[in-house]
Design an enzyme around this catalytic site. Structure first.
Site, PDB file in Angstrom:
ATOM      1  N   SER A  46      21.839 -23.389  84.815  1.00 54.99           N
ATOM      2  CA  SER A  46      21.588 -23.534  83.389  1.00 54.99           C
ATOM      3  C   SER A  46      22.220 -24.857  82.958  1.00 54.99           C
ATOM      4  O   SER A  46      23.405 -25.088  83.212  1.00 54.99           O
ATOM      5  CB  SER A  46      22.225 -22.367  82.636  1.00 54.99           C
ATOM      6  OG  SER A  46      21.755 -22.328  81.312  1.00 54.99           O
ATOM      7  N   GLU A  47      21.418 -25.731  82.311  1.00 59.71           N
ATOM      8  CA  GLU A  47      21.904 -27.105  82.113  1.00 59.71           C
ATOM      9  C   GLU A  47      23.054 -27.216  81.118  1.00 59.71           C
ATOM     10  O   GLU A  47      23.683 -28.257  81.014  1.00 59.71           O
ATOM     11  CB  GLU A  47      20.750 -28.043  81.730  1.00 59.71           C
ATOM     12  CG  GLU A  47      20.039 -27.727  80.439  1.00 59.71           C
ATOM     13  CD  GLU A  47      18.777 -26.908  80.672  1.00 59.71           C
ATOM     14  OE1 GLU A  47      18.723 -26.160  81.655  1.00 59.71           O
ATOM     15  OE2 GLU A  47      17.848 -27.009  79.833  1.00 59.71           O
ATOM     16  N   ASN A  48      23.359 -26.115  80.397  1.00 62.48           N
ATOM     17  CA  ASN A  48      24.543 -26.152  79.544  1.00 62.48           C
ATOM     18  C   ASN A  48      25.827 -25.874  80.315  1.00 62.48           C
ATOM     19  O   ASN A  48      26.895 -25.765  79.710  1.00 62.48           O
ATOM     20  CB  ASN A  48      24.395 -25.186  78.367  1.00 62.48           C
ATOM     21  CG  ASN A  48      24.132 -23.764  78.819  1.00 62.48           C
ATOM     22  OD1 ASN A  48      23.377 -23.534  79.751  1.00 62.48           O
ATOM     23  ND2 ASN A  48      24.763 -22.808  78.173  1.00 62.48           N
ATOM     24  N   SER A  88      26.567 -31.264  84.772  1.00 60.87           N
ATOM     25  CA  SER A  88      25.322 -30.522  84.946  1.00 60.87           C
ATOM     26  C   SER A  88      24.141 -31.460  85.172  1.00 60.87           C
ATOM     27  O   SER A  88      23.331 -31.273  86.085  1.00 60.87           O
ATOM     28  CB  SER A  88      25.076 -29.661  83.703  1.00 60.87           C
ATOM     29  OG  SER A  88      23.880 -28.946  83.824  1.00 60.87           O
TER      30      SER A  88
END
Lengths: 220, 232
Positions: A46-48, A88
């Site tokens: 998840s890019e967060n 990320s």
């Protein structure tokens, strides 16, 4: 019959291989997680800032400090890792993510994708989509074959503002599975159960490549 | 050890002037400096430029400052959760700079790392590339992007100590560590403030050198945007 969104997710899940790190976009791509076979090991990013996204929490386990990129509450798994947004996107840009699955408004026959902006309408922003499509080695698009006005979304050339150039490798729609081939064109690989090649032809504006008289049906 | 502690949010933001460039940590409503935003609202500081991944929702986060017309310009990657934002944008009351999320994160990181520019492939061939230097490396095209720095960075951490060292929790880390390093003045609010020596130095995410002021926040709401659950 054309697939519903769950059918599209189910078919895309067949593209996921053991050992893959995978980034799933918002919408149909998020559903893919539900259909990844239990006998393979896959890590969702998840890019967060989370590697190893677990299922949605039980009501009693909801943690506001633990969300996915769609801002949904999630859980972690044994072996999960947390990091900053800079780190990320570092792993995304450096090609550590083997598979990226995202939605699109349009895809062109040379693999361009448009999925962030409709001029004249409210612009919400591109989020992480431009970073993902610029660096991912393997991008699968999950989308409807036609828009709400009945126009094809598989085009010769995108009409909407581009998110990234020459990046889409495969498309799964409610009608078909298609590869974007290096020279340009959508190569028809599979039909949805009961959907005719004719219907796919009529729904595809860009160059459709049909190399066989016997295009198989998807096995779901 | 240098003591960075200030009494509360009002004290911490007391010298932020109208027209300041701010970085505000968080992804959605996760990891936002709730107390700092509330203090900015109370003091009614105007004409702010806010660098933040999102713009809050209508009645929380940066949405509160938008509604009160305190923000002149937003620099963000995604602003889709906010109707007041849309209204102000369409009415020409608000400037917006939309930046790919990874580029935004790296521009802030670069600002905190003393690197004025770098090359990234994100946005090549799109309208994001307009006016930017393009350069080829090993057969692939990249855009030059420049650092971002702020007059004040407002960040939120889980735990902090009196020396300004910070530890984040879960995905509330997101943009906070880079923003902490990219502010000329960095204001950190924490859920739990402890004396120097209580946090294990092995576990520090943001070293205290980046933090100018730290305070113990209160009444954290930690609002959830999309509460999604599995049936028990």
């Amino acid at each position: 019959m054309a697939l519903d969104k769950f059918g599209i997710a189910k078919r895309i899940a067949q593209e996921v291989r053991d050992g893959f790190y995978v980034n799933l976009g918002i919408g149909i791509p998020t559903l893919v997680a539900n259909y990844i076979p239990a006998n393979i090991n896959v890590v969702l990013q998840s890019e967060n800032g989370l590697l190893g996204i677990g299922p949605f929490p039980k009501d009693s386990d909801v943690d506001p400090d633990l969300i996915n990129a769609g801002k949904q509450t999630v859980t972690m798994l044994d072996g999960s890792a947390l990091f900053s947004s800079a780190e990320s996107f570092g792993m995304i840009r450096s090609g550590k993510i083997q598979l990226t699955i995202l939605g699109a408004m349009e895809v062109s026959e040379n693999g361009d994708i448009a999925n962030w902006k409709i001029p004249g309408k409210m612009v919400k922003g591109m989020g992480g989509a431009m970073d993902l499509v610029a660096s991912a080695k393997n991008i699968i698009v999950a989308m409807q074959h036609k828009n709400k006005a009945g126009e094809s979304k598989l085009l010769k050339k995108c009409t909407l503002p581009i998110t990234g150039l020459h990046c889409v490798k495969k498309i799964v729609t409610e009608l078909a599975v298609l590869d974007v081939v290096p020279g340009g064109g959508f190569k028809l690989l599979e039909r949805a159960p009961g959907v005719s090649v004719e219907e796919i032809k009529n729904s595809t504006e860009g160059k459709l490549i049909i190399e066989s008289d016997n295009i198989p049906e998807m096995k779901l | 050890m240098i003591n960075k502690v200030v009494k509360d949010a009002d004290t911490a933001i007391a010298d932020i002037p109208n027209g300041a460039i701010l970085m505000v940590g968080g992804f959605g409503l996760c990891g936002i400096p709730e107390n700092g935003i509330a203090a900015l609202l109370k003091k009614n500081i105007k004409q702010l430029t806010c660098i933040s991944n999102n713009a809050g929702v209508d009645d929380f986060g940066l949405g509160l400052l938008l509604k009160n017309k305190q923000i002149k310009k937003m620099i963000s990657s995604y602003v889709g959760e906010n109707e007041e934002f849309e209204r102000q944008l369409l009415a020409g009351e608000l400037e917006v700079d939309l930046i790919p999320q990874g580029t935004l994160a790296e521009r802030i990181r670069a600002g905190g790392a003393g690197i004025p520019a770098f090359y990234t492939p994100a946005g090549y061939g799109t309208e994001v590339a307009e006016g930017k230097e393009v350069r080829e490396f090993e057969g692939k095209m990249y855009l030059m992007e420049q650092w971002l720095r702020a007059d004040f960075s407002l960040v939120k951490a889980w735990k902090g100590d009196t020396a300004g060292n910070l530890i984040y929790r879960g995905t509330a880390r997101n943009f906070n560590p880079m923003m902490a390093s990219a502010g000329k003045i960095t204001i950190a609010e924490v859920e739990e403030l402890v004396p120097a020596g209580e946090l294990d130095p092995n576990h520090i995410h943001t070293p205290g050198i980046y933090v100018t002021r730290i305070f113990q926040g209160k009444n954290y709401e930690k609002r959830i945007e999309q509460r999604t659950i599995t049936a028990n």
